[in-house]
Write a protein that holds these residues in place. Structure first.
Motif, PDB file in Angstrom:
ATOM      1  N   ILE A   1      -1.728   7.971   5.073  1.00  0.00           N
ATOM      2  CA  ILE A   1      -2.127   6.827   4.232  1.00  0.00           C
ATOM      3  C   ILE A   1      -2.729   5.713   5.098  1.00  0.00           C
ATOM      4  CG2 ILE A   1      -1.238   5.023   2.675  1.00  0.00           C
ATOM      5  CD1 ILE A   1       1.071   7.107   1.987  1.00  0.00           C
ATOM      6  N   LEU A   2      -2.030   5.412   6.187  1.00  0.00           N
ATOM      7  CA  LEU A   2      -2.471   4.297   7.043  1.00  0.00           C
ATOM      8  C   LEU A   2      -3.775   4.589   7.759  1.00  0.00           C
ATOM      9  CD1 LEU A   2       0.564   2.806   9.017  1.00  0.00           C
ATOM     10  CD2 LEU A   2      -0.844   1.772   7.236  1.00  0.00           C
ATOM     11  N   LYS A   3      -3.883   5.821   8.278  1.00  0.00           N
ATOM     12  CA  LYS A   3      -5.102   6.188   9.026  1.00  0.00           C
ATOM     13  C   LYS A   3      -6.335   5.996   8.139  1.00  0.00           C
ATOM     14  CE  LYS A   3      -4.719  10.380  10.438  1.00  0.00           C
ATOM     15  NZ  LYS A   3      -4.679  11.714  10.995  1.00  0.00           N
TER      16      LYS A   3
ATOM     17  N   LEU B   1       0.843  -1.202   0.000  1.00  0.00           N
ATOM     18  CA  LEU B   1       0.000   0.000   0.000  1.00  0.00           C
ATOM     19  C   LEU B   1       0.883   1.260   0.000  1.00  0.00           C
ATOM     20  CD1 LEU B   1      -2.825   1.442   0.625  1.00  0.00           C
ATOM     21  CD2 LEU B   1      -2.112   1.308   3.023  1.00  0.00           C
ATOM     22  N   LEU B   2       1.910   1.255   0.836  1.00  0.00           N
ATOM     23  CA  LEU B   2       2.780   2.437   0.928  1.00  0.00           C
ATOM     24  C   LEU B   2       3.554   2.638  -0.364  1.00  0.00           C
ATOM     25  CD1 LEU B   2       4.024   2.072   4.620  1.00  0.00           C
ATOM     26  CD2 LEU B   2       2.266   3.621   3.736  1.00  0.00           C
ATOM     27  N   GLU B   3       4.080   1.555  -0.926  1.00  0.00           N
ATOM     28  CA  GLU B   3       4.811   1.656  -2.210  1.00  0.00           C
ATOM     29  C   GLU B   3       3.902   2.251  -3.288  1.00  0.00           C
ATOM     30  OE1 GLU B   3       7.949   0.955  -3.201  1.00  0.00           O
ATOM     31  OE2 GLU B   3       8.829  -0.128  -1.520  1.00  0.00           O
ATOM     32  N   GLU B   4       2.637   1.783  -3.326  1.00  0.00           N
ATOM     33  CA  GLU B   4       1.683   2.322  -4.321  1.00  0.00           C
ATOM     34  C   GLU B   4       1.487   3.824  -4.133  1.00  0.00           C
ATOM     35  OE1 GLU B   4      -1.953   0.151  -3.683  1.00  0.00           O
ATOM     36  OE2 GLU B   4      -0.952  -1.730  -4.225  1.00  0.00           O
ATOM     37  N   ASN B   5       1.713   4.286  -2.913  1.00  0.00           N
ATOM     38  CA  ASN B   5       1.534   5.708  -2.608  1.00  0.00           C
ATOM     39  C   ASN B   5       2.859   6.478  -2.581  1.00  0.00           C
ATOM     40  OD1 ASN B   5      -1.452   6.448  -1.786  1.00  0.00           O
ATOM     41  ND2 ASN B   5      -1.066   4.334  -1.172  1.00  0.00           N
TER      42      ASN B   5
ATOM     43  N   ASP C   1      -1.539   5.056  17.558  1.00  0.00           N
ATOM     44  CA  ASP C   1      -0.101   5.310  17.399  1.00  0.00           C
ATOM     45  C   ASP C   1       0.566   4.107  16.758  1.00  0.00           C
ATOM     46  OD1 ASP C   1       0.395   3.398  19.466  1.00  0.00           O
ATOM     47  OD2 ASP C   1       0.158   4.951  20.974  1.00  0.00           O
ATOM     48  N   PHE C   2       1.775   4.310  16.282  1.00  0.00           N
ATOM     49  CA  PHE C   2       2.554   3.208  15.707  1.00  0.00           C
ATOM     50  C   PHE C   2       4.018   3.596  15.645  1.00  0.00           C
ATOM     51  CE2 PHE C   2       3.094   4.974  11.360  1.00  0.00           C
ATOM     52  CZ  PHE C   2       2.128   5.963  11.385  1.00  0.00           C
ATOM     53  N   LYS C   3       4.857   2.583  15.407  1.00  0.00           N
ATOM     54  CA  LYS C   3       6.312   2.787  15.404  1.00  0.00           C
ATOM     55  C   LYS C   3       6.896   2.421  14.044  1.00  0.00           C
ATOM     56  CE  LYS C   3       9.003  -0.300  16.504  1.00  0.00           C
ATOM     57  NZ  LYS C   3       9.997  -1.210  15.914  1.00  0.00           N
ATOM     58  N   LEU C   4       7.808   3.246  13.574  1.00  0.00           N
ATOM     59  CA  LEU C   4       8.474   2.997  12.292  1.00  0.00           C
ATOM     60  C   LEU C   4       9.985   2.952  12.494  1.00  0.00           C
ATOM     61  CD1 LEU C   4       6.591   5.719  10.173  1.00  0.00           C
ATOM     62  CD2 LEU C   4       6.125   3.253  10.156  1.00  0.00           C
ATOM     63  N   GLU C   5      10.658   2.242  11.606  1.00  0.00           N
ATOM     64  CA  GLU C   5      12.121   2.299  11.571  1.00  0.00           C
ATOM     65  C   GLU C   5      12.546   2.530  10.128  1.00  0.00           C
ATOM     66  OE1 GLU C   5      14.081  -0.884  13.702  1.00  0.00           O
ATOM     67  OE2 GLU C   5      12.484  -0.878  15.202  1.00  0.00           O
ATOM     68  N   PHE C   6      13.594   3.293   9.971  1.00  0.00           N
ATOM     69  CA  PHE C   6      14.085   3.618   8.631  1.00  0.00           C
ATOM     70  C   PHE C   6      15.528   3.157   8.474  1.00  0.00           C
ATOM     71  CE2 PHE C   6      10.587   6.478   9.379  1.00  0.00           C
ATOM     72  CZ  PHE C   6       9.962   6.583   8.151  1.00  0.00           C
ATOM     73  N   GLY C   7      15.950   3.056   7.209  1.00  0.00           N
ATOM     74  CA  GLY C   7      17.343   2.716   6.926  1.00  0.00           C
ATOM     75  C   GLY C   7      17.798   3.439   5.673  1.00  0.00           C
ATOM     76  N   ARG C   8      19.087   3.270   5.360  1.00  0.00           N
ATOM     77  CA  ARG C   8      19.626   3.877   4.131  1.00  0.00           C
ATOM     78  C   ARG C   8      19.877   2.772   3.110  1.00  0.00           C
ATOM     79  NH1 ARG C   8      22.742   5.758   8.272  1.00  0.00           N
ATOM     80  NH2 ARG C   8      22.165   7.860   8.972  1.00  0.00           N
ATOM     81  N   ARG C   9      19.383   3.022   1.885  1.00  0.00           N
ATOM     82  CA  ARG C   9      19.658   2.113   0.769  1.00  0.00           C
ATOM     83  C   ARG C   9      20.403   2.975  -0.235  1.00  0.00           C
ATOM     84  NH1 ARG C   9      14.308  -0.222  -1.552  1.00  0.00           N
ATOM     85  NH2 ARG C   9      14.191   1.862  -2.414  1.00  0.00           N
TER      86      ARG C   9
ATOM     87  N   ARG D   1      10.830  12.633   9.276  1.00  0.00           N
ATOM     88  CA  ARG D   1       9.615  13.211   9.858  1.00  0.00           C
ATOM     89  C   ARG D   1       8.521  13.393   8.797  1.00  0.00           C
ATOM     90  NH1 ARG D   1       7.672  16.335  14.103  1.00  0.00           N
ATOM     91  NH2 ARG D   1       6.039  17.682  13.310  1.00  0.00           N
ATOM     92  N   ARG D   2       8.925  13.956   7.657  1.00  0.00           N
ATOM     93  CA  ARG D   2       7.954  14.165   6.556  1.00  0.00           C
ATOM     94  C   ARG D   2       7.359  12.833   6.095  1.00  0.00           C
ATOM     95  NH1 ARG D   2      11.719  17.644   4.355  1.00  0.00           N
ATOM     96  NH2 ARG D   2      12.483  16.023   2.940  1.00  0.00           N
ATOM     97  N   THR D   3       8.226  11.834   5.944  1.00  0.00           N
ATOM     98  CA  THR D   3       7.758  10.533   5.463  1.00  0.00           C
ATOM     99  C   THR D   3       6.847   9.875   6.497  1.00  0.00           C
ATOM    100  OG1 THR D   3       9.839  10.331   4.267  1.00  0.00           O
ATOM    101  CG2 THR D   3       8.547   8.325   4.511  1.00  0.00           C
ATOM    102  N   ALA D   4       7.202   9.992   7.774  1.00  0.00           N
ATOM    103  CA  ALA D   4       6.376   9.381   8.828  1.00  0.00           C
ATOM    104  C   ALA D   4       4.980  10.011   8.837  1.00  0.00           C
ATOM    105  CB  ALA D   4       7.061   9.555  10.188  1.00  0.00           C
ATOM    106  N   LEU D   5       4.907  11.317   8.626  1.00  0.00           N
ATOM    107  CA  LEU D   5       3.594  11.988   8.601  1.00  0.00           C
ATOM    108  C   LEU D   5       2.786  11.544   7.387  1.00  0.00           C
ATOM    109  CD1 LEU D   5       4.626  15.576   9.773  1.00  0.00           C
ATOM    110  CD2 LEU D   5       3.194  13.934  11.027  1.00  0.00           C
ATOM    111  N   LYS D   6       3.466  11.356   6.264  1.00  0.00           N
ATOM    112  CA  LYS D   6       2.769  10.908   5.051  1.00  0.00           C
ATOM    113  C   LYS D   6       2.260   9.472   5.251  1.00  0.00           C
ATOM    114  CE  LYS D   6       3.394  10.631   0.066  1.00  0.00           C
ATOM    115  NZ  LYS D   6       4.365  10.529  -1.018  1.00  0.00           N
ATOM    116  N   ILE D   7       3.091   8.620   5.828  1.00  0.00           N
ATOM    117  CA  ILE D   7       2.680   7.236   6.098  1.00  0.00           C
ATOM    118  C   ILE D   7       1.457   7.249   7.017  1.00  0.00           C
ATOM    119  CG2 ILE D   7       3.366   5.112   7.318  1.00  0.00           C
ATOM    120  CD1 ILE D   7       6.256   5.650   6.266  1.00  0.00           C
TER     121      ILE D   7
END
Ligand code: UDP
Length: 238
Positions: free
Chosen positions: A161-163, A60-64, A175-183, A152-158
């Motif tokens: 979409i999720l809500k 869902l997130l990739e589609e968005n 509420d929910f928890k996210l983790e990010f990484g570098r590719r 921060r911007r990406t977490a707000l966008k997610i």
């Protein structure tokens, strides 16, 4: 893609290396813990439900337009993901006060926040994941200011979409928890998004359908996770 050796085993997932150094396999296990690992249990099918819910949400997130580490499912509980350089920050997004928010600050449980609140914690169990501010995160070398702003911007966008997606399925997302990484040089969403990492309340009854059922002995955890799966991934019950 075959597993070679184990890279890391956490509280609910085990990560394996593969023949390709750019790919890892995340195995969603049936074990779960709470309160810094003090409370533990095994719940049949928990790994399966969380893996399938996570897969659906990553798609869902990739589609968005959100970049994630997700590649494909290899089995009911094993997910192939990109090997990313983990950023040791837990990003918590809050829409409604619950959990530690009501213990640490004068918010009432269930109080709707006027706007989403983002909290970033240092991912370090031995220190009980202390809260960060931007200066500490930068001083620790966890991320640059530009990366923190993008996270921060990406977490707000997610969150938006999720809500909306969960609301259509009769679920409130406090509420929910996210983790990010570098590719390479880009920031991508990592880890999982599941009943272990989100608070989810039934829109009609207000009942918890997440790990709080386990944390606070609120009933049948397997039934709660199955109910979320029934709404988010109905196709697995066909
Ligand atoms: N959370 C998580 N992993 C953690 C800490 C929190 O997935 O190590 C999730 C938790 O499930 C909830 C949200 O982040 O959806 C906010 O958690 P909180 O800070 O309220 O902590 P809690 O009281 O749940 O331990």
């Amino acid at each position: 893609m075959k597993k070679t050796d184990e890279l890391y085993s956490g509280k609910a997932k085990t990560i394996y290396r593969t023949e390709d150094p750019n790919l890892l396999i995340m195995d969603f296990r049936d074990s779960l813990t709470a309160f810094d690992g003090e409370k533990r249990s095994e719940v049949p099918k928990k790994g399966y439900y969380n893996a399938r819910i996570s897969k659906k949400i990553f798609e869902l997130l990739e589609e968005n337009g959100i970049k994630t580490h997700y590649r494909e499912m290899l089995s009911d509980h094993e997910m192939l993901v990109d090997a990313v350089q983990i950023i040791l920050v837990e990003v918590i997004v809050r829409n409604i006060a619950a959990g530690s928010m009501t213990r640490k600050y004068p918010f009432e449980e269930g109080q709707v926040l006027n706007e989403p609140v983002i909290v970033m914690d240092y991912k370090d169990d031995s220190r009980h994941d202390p809260m960060l501010n931007e200066d500490i995160a930068v001083a620790l070398g966890l991320a640059t200011r530009a990366e923190l702003a993008e996270i921060r911007r990406t977490a707000l966008k997610i969150n938006e979409i999720l809500k909306a997606y969960l609301d259509e399925r009769g679920l409130i997302l406090p509420d929910f928890k996210l983790e990010f990484g570098r590719r390479n040089s880009e920031i991508v969403l990592g880890d999982e998004i599941s009943c272990d990492t989100c608070r989810l309340w039934d829109k009609k009854t207000g009942d918890s359908l997440d790990k709080d059922v386990f944390r606070f002995d609120k009933g049948d955890l397997a039934a709660a996770y199955r109910e979320v799966a029934r709404r988010v991934v109905p196709e697995i019950f066909d």
